[in-house]
Design an enzyme around this catalytic site. Structure first.
Site, PDB file in Angstrom:
ATOM      1  N   HIS A  63      51.252 -74.298  99.198  1.00 37.25           N
ATOM      2  CA  HIS A  63      51.302 -73.173  98.766  1.00 37.25           C
ATOM      3  C   HIS A  63      49.572 -73.050  98.469  1.00 37.25           C
ATOM      4  CE1 HIS A  63      52.130 -76.085  95.877  1.00 37.25           C
ATOM      5  NE2 HIS A  63      51.554 -75.332  94.713  1.00 37.25           N
ATOM      6  N   LEU A  97      51.015 -78.069  85.481  1.00 36.50           N
ATOM      7  CA  LEU A  97      51.923 -76.822  85.619  1.00 36.50           C
ATOM      8  C   LEU A  97      52.688 -76.741  87.001  1.00 36.50           C
ATOM      9  CD1 LEU A  97      49.730 -74.479  83.569  1.00 36.50           C
ATOM     10  CD2 LEU A  97      51.859 -75.646  82.874  1.00 36.50           C
ATOM     11  N   LYS A 136      45.053 -75.991  86.193  1.00 34.05           N
ATOM     12  CA  LYS A 136      45.444 -75.003  87.205  1.00 34.05           C
ATOM     13  C   LYS A 136      44.365 -73.701  86.875  1.00 34.05           C
ATOM     14  CE  LYS A 136      50.009 -73.190  88.839  1.00 34.05           C
ATOM     15  NZ  LYS A 136      51.268 -73.795  88.739  1.00 34.05           N
ATOM     16  N   GLU A 145      66.813 -91.052 105.289  1.00 32.97           N
ATOM     17  CA  GLU A 145      67.068 -90.433 106.373  1.00 32.97           C
ATOM     18  C   GLU A 145      65.755 -89.364 106.252  1.00 32.97           C
ATOM     19  OE1 GLU A 145      69.458 -91.004 104.580  1.00 32.97           O
ATOM     20  OE2 GLU A 145      70.817 -92.315 105.848  1.00 32.97           O
TER      21      GLU A 145
END
Lengths: 615, 615
Positions: A68, A179, A239, A356
């Site tokens: 993101h 955060l 942040k 897996e």
């Protein structure tokens, strides 16, 4: 670059993250800003990468696990001269290469699609393993993670794998901005909490201030000097760093800054810093990847052989012919039969233990490095890696996945071990191929054919022996089928695959004794499906009966229905499938209880033939 | 029981494991034998459990995470007087309750189905959380794990969760027998390797000799005396312990001993030890679980509301009416809107952070304790928990899963965040219900209706606002549908759900202007599907056009096809679905690019109407 220049670069990365997100009207500037100093020092001092030759074998590899934070990545590409400022401002717009989360389908410098958290590091481990054990090139793999994603178990599967394999070519940077999306993470700025965990998994952990250029540099240098262990650099960050109204504030995840122009001004305005990223060293000699003719195993018609056995033997043979084939297994190689490959080509076999997600992620990483991975476990347990398969399809990764122990036919072990949803899961994956052979020679051919396909290829194998019905020289094109019984008097077409093919043949024989002729089609290519044959069968016999060792949803029945998805009428389509929750029982008892054995087929055909006759 | 008696009990557990597997001709005696002493001491001295009242609220809870060691579990049931020796020997046979891997559907003392490794501990964490934060009863949760399964990331999601929640009512015993299925584990008998990992995650770790009765007892006592932390007892054991030909030998996983009679003799022959398991303390007062009338939120027709908003509000309302409703989220409660519940009922809200396997496992554990869980994350990320959902269906667990951010309609974030496979994944789960509402009032009703269903219930919600088209008093039975446009002249039936419903309505209006009447059906119940309405639509309009914000496989199109699975002819069925790999774009651009907006529907209907007219 000196400290001041790197600080300028970092400021530019922040500014451009703010600008790109503002232009898009969405995106993650705050998550980009926390990692800007980490990225600046990496770009300016340590990364060795030729942006004009992303295929350069000695390039370092960078994976943005916190996908993101794509504005930061794209801002870095701009600073490195790989994209223009104009393109940067197309971020998240229709047609732009600069998507919300980076994908290699569109951008040549992206190693793997990210955006589902906890996947970048696992794939990075696959790349690092390739560098160390296959390519033997000393590129480094840099993975930038968020702190939130460390809650994903897949991160610890990867940590375990990397620690055990002593991957000192892997450096993971964690942007600990405390955060997450909706609020604080579990451990906030407690870097020690993360360091303890990574150290326990055999990593070297370095803690640093993620906003101090020289301390970051020191941490990276310590990482680069570490041998025999993967390294995690845990960086304390904020942040939204650099903009007072955003810095360390909750409620600003995943949205543009409310006042982007003021924010840019506060950050000192736009800049035009260009970074000269370090060059990769001269490439090491590439391994021989020549392809010879494959000498597939041959089986005699009439013998009884499990398709999983044929898979193992064919994979070993493929590995002999092709130096680019690698095999991975989830600690069940004696069941999936990859042990045959492991024995023949130990240097290209990777034991991933019971993990897996890591099994698939590692395959994706190796495919990104040009290898041809075949990864196997029980079909049932591939559901564990569904999200990784989904993301692999977004990457456009070319990987082969092989699920053994399909269906109720495994017998006594019971439902937890039965792959009953696998065909549906893989059919639903974009651009996938789904194959389900019924005999040993067919399996061998399909294992070889998978190598030449794009995207996610899935092969379903069976535990028990089935009769060899095809000769070793026969061809089985992907997208094809085999009509095993046919006459002008066929009243129903029975469409089977895998273990239900011998049942369908037995049913056809019994029905013939009663004067009822049926067509039998072996639909080994479940996706793509042989539309033409199915349509002809519909036209000529009027009734289609599918028989599958799978749930009624998503498998053979749906694949057959798809052949009529252009709106042509489907005369009749009846599905035999596993509609109950099985318990333990012998394989033949299981098939019978599910109504997918010869008896079930005979009964269904008689009912259909009767209905057709009367109605 | 004294040491000698416990040793006798352990010997009997081994003997019975050997006998049961021999009678079955399959099974896992060696994995049972390694843990027999651990089980004997637990049964004889520490477990508090009333086998005649498995529902007793103060019973300890035992979870066999290494489910393949079922012979040991069933042998323990026999020793405790819960099953007869005759039944023990029905192990793995058709119709027996004693399946290859234990399931609560058939055995009242089993808390959760196991057999897919790394799932028992995660579910145990859910049970322990229930005990501590919901029931406030001081039962203990004992989980017996294998060492191989510690490679599963899900184990570390659970370890993180339990450590953070300080679950000192959870005791995990690890049978470190050093051998996995195909050979040695990564860490062999290095108990410290595991201890370091668990300690790093906040656990108290105790190492012991798993074949020394008194040392095991000491370890359990230390575990019971520990407060403020979950405890792991790491026990050094030998696979096949007690039979020289099997002990610590590779190649004997998952098969009966080659000479069972000799093995039984070597173990001292069959015994008839009965263990009196400790009684649970008097039960604490149960929490009030009365159910009041639900005061669902109401929305005005014509308003624009996101279904995820309606879900959040309805869930909070349901939580007010029912004290047994609990909500869990994967650290995206501000997106899924479970934050509304968290605010209203903080004591029944569980933040699971970004760990979707744990999110689902925790729900399964809470459901096992009688709670009604609603667990939410992005639809895309529920694929991460596919294997847990599969196993939950084997357990027969009643859980509600809610996936938000479905489809391309989310817009700019791109494919990694788009749930495009979720309907297929959930339809393929045995006994599941799949709901996909298009408006806020419908959503609220369905959220309440889910509470009364069995098995896995899935609700798909959307990110963006859609018009409220139904009044707040309207009913939406599960298995039903709503016909929104109908006339005697309908030439095609357009079948939509969720975000494609308003598109279908817009298309119908435009087509009406051109004199083409279409029926519009809102198929909010994707499974079970409204067979009757669909068949009538087929009869009356001849053509069915499905429109879904999902891959063409597994979703609405397949659900509609299913309505004709009894072999009746399907006149024509055409599917509009997401057939390409989306990038970033605005929601309306995405729907248009995928061909599932009003324009796409209009074009498809015109083509169909034309074909029908000409052909």
């Amino acid at each position: 670059m000196n400290t001041a220049e790197l600080a300028e670069l970092a400021a530019q990365l922040r500014v451009d993250s703010v600008r790109a997100s503002a232009a898009a009207g969405s995106g993650h500037p705050t998550s980009s800003m926390s990692a800007a100093d980490l990225m600046a020092v990496l770009l300016g001092r340590h990364l060795r990468y030729d942006f004009e030759r992303p295929e350069h074998p000695a390039n370092d590899r960078f994976v943005l696990s916190k996908g993101h934070a794509s504005p930061l990545l794209y801002a870095a590409y701009k600073a490195a001269g790989a994209v223009e400022d104009g393109e940067l401002l197309t971020f998240r717009k229709l047609g732009s290469r600069l998507e919300g989360h980076p994908t290699p389908r569109r951008l040549p410098w992206v190693e793997t699609a990210t955006g589902s958290l906890g996947q970048g590091l696992p794939v990075g481990v696959g790349i690092a393993l390739s560098g160390k054990r296959l390519e033997r090139t000393d590129y480094r793999v840099w993975v930038l993670c968020g702190d939130s994603e460390l809650a994903e178990g897949s991160v610890w599967e990867a940590a375990e794998h990397a620690g055990y394999e002593q991957l000192d070519n892997l450096i993971t940077i964690v942007d600990v901005n405390r955060l997450g999306q909706r609020g604080p993470t579990r451990h906030g700025h407690d870097l020690d909490a993360y360091a303890r965990r990574f150290r326990a998994f055999g990593w070297h952990a370095v803690e640093t201030d993620g906003h101090d250029i020289e301390k970051i540099d020191e941490a990276y240098r310590e990482a680069l000097a570490t041998t025999g262990q993967p390294v995690v650099v845990l960086a304390r960050t904020l942040k939204g760093r650099g903009v007072a109204a955003a810095e360390d504030h909750e409620g600003l995840h995943g949205k543009p800054l409310p006042h982007p122009e003021e924010a840019v001004a506060e950050l000192g305005g736009p800049r035009d810093v260009h970074v000269r990223v370090g060059e990769p060293p001269a490439a090491a000699a590439l391994r021989d990847r020549t392809i010879e003719a494959v000498l597939l195993p041959h089986y005699d018609v009439g013998d009884e052989v499990a398709t999983r056995d044929a898979f193992g033997a064919a994979l070993a043979a493929l590995g002999t012919a092709r130096g680019d084939v690698v095999a991975l297994d989830g600690e069940v190689g004696d069941s999936t039969r990859t042990e045959a490959f492991a024995k023949a080509h130990p240097e290209r076999f990777f034991e991933c233990y019971i993990a897996e997600q890591q099994l698939v992620a590692c395959s994706v990483g190796m495919a990104a490095r040009g290898w041809l991975p075949y990864a196997s476990t029980f079909a049932a347990f591939l559901t564990r890696a569904h999200d990784f398969v989904r993301m692999a399809s977004i990457s456009g990764a070319g990987i082969n996945l092989v699920g053994s122990h399909a269906g109720v036919a495994i017998g006594q072990d019971g439902p937890s071990q039965m792959g009953l949803e696998d065909l549906g899961m893989f059919r639903g994956v974009y651009g996938s191929t789904v194959l389900y052979p019924c005999d040993a020679n067919q399996t061998a051919r399909l294992v070889a054919a998978m190598a030449g396909l794009d995207g996610i290829r899935y092969l379903r194998t069976s535990r028990g022996a089935t009769p060899v019905i095809y000769g070793p020289g026969e061809e089985f094109p992907v997208g094809g089928s085999r009509t095993l019984r046919t006459s002008d008097e066929d009243r129903v077409s029975v469409i089977a695959a895998g273990v239900t093919v011998p049942e369908a043949l037995a049913a056809a024989d019994r029905l013939a004794e009663d004067g009822i002729r049926v067509r039998v089609i072996d639909l080994y290519s479940v996706k793509p499906v042989d539309t033409e044959t199915l349509r002809r069968a519909a036209d000529e016999t009027g009734c289609l009966l599918t028989v599958e060792d799978h749930r009624p949803e998503g498998g053979l029945g749906d694949a057959v229905a798809e052949a009529f998805a252009d709106g042509r009428p489907v005369p009749r389509l009846v599905r035999l499938a596993v509609r109950t929750m099985p318990g333990s029982a012998a394989p033949d008892e299981q098939l019978h209880a599910a109504g997918i054995d010869a008896v079930g087929i005979v009964n269904a055909v008689k009912l259909l033939a009767q209905e057709k006759a009367t109605g």
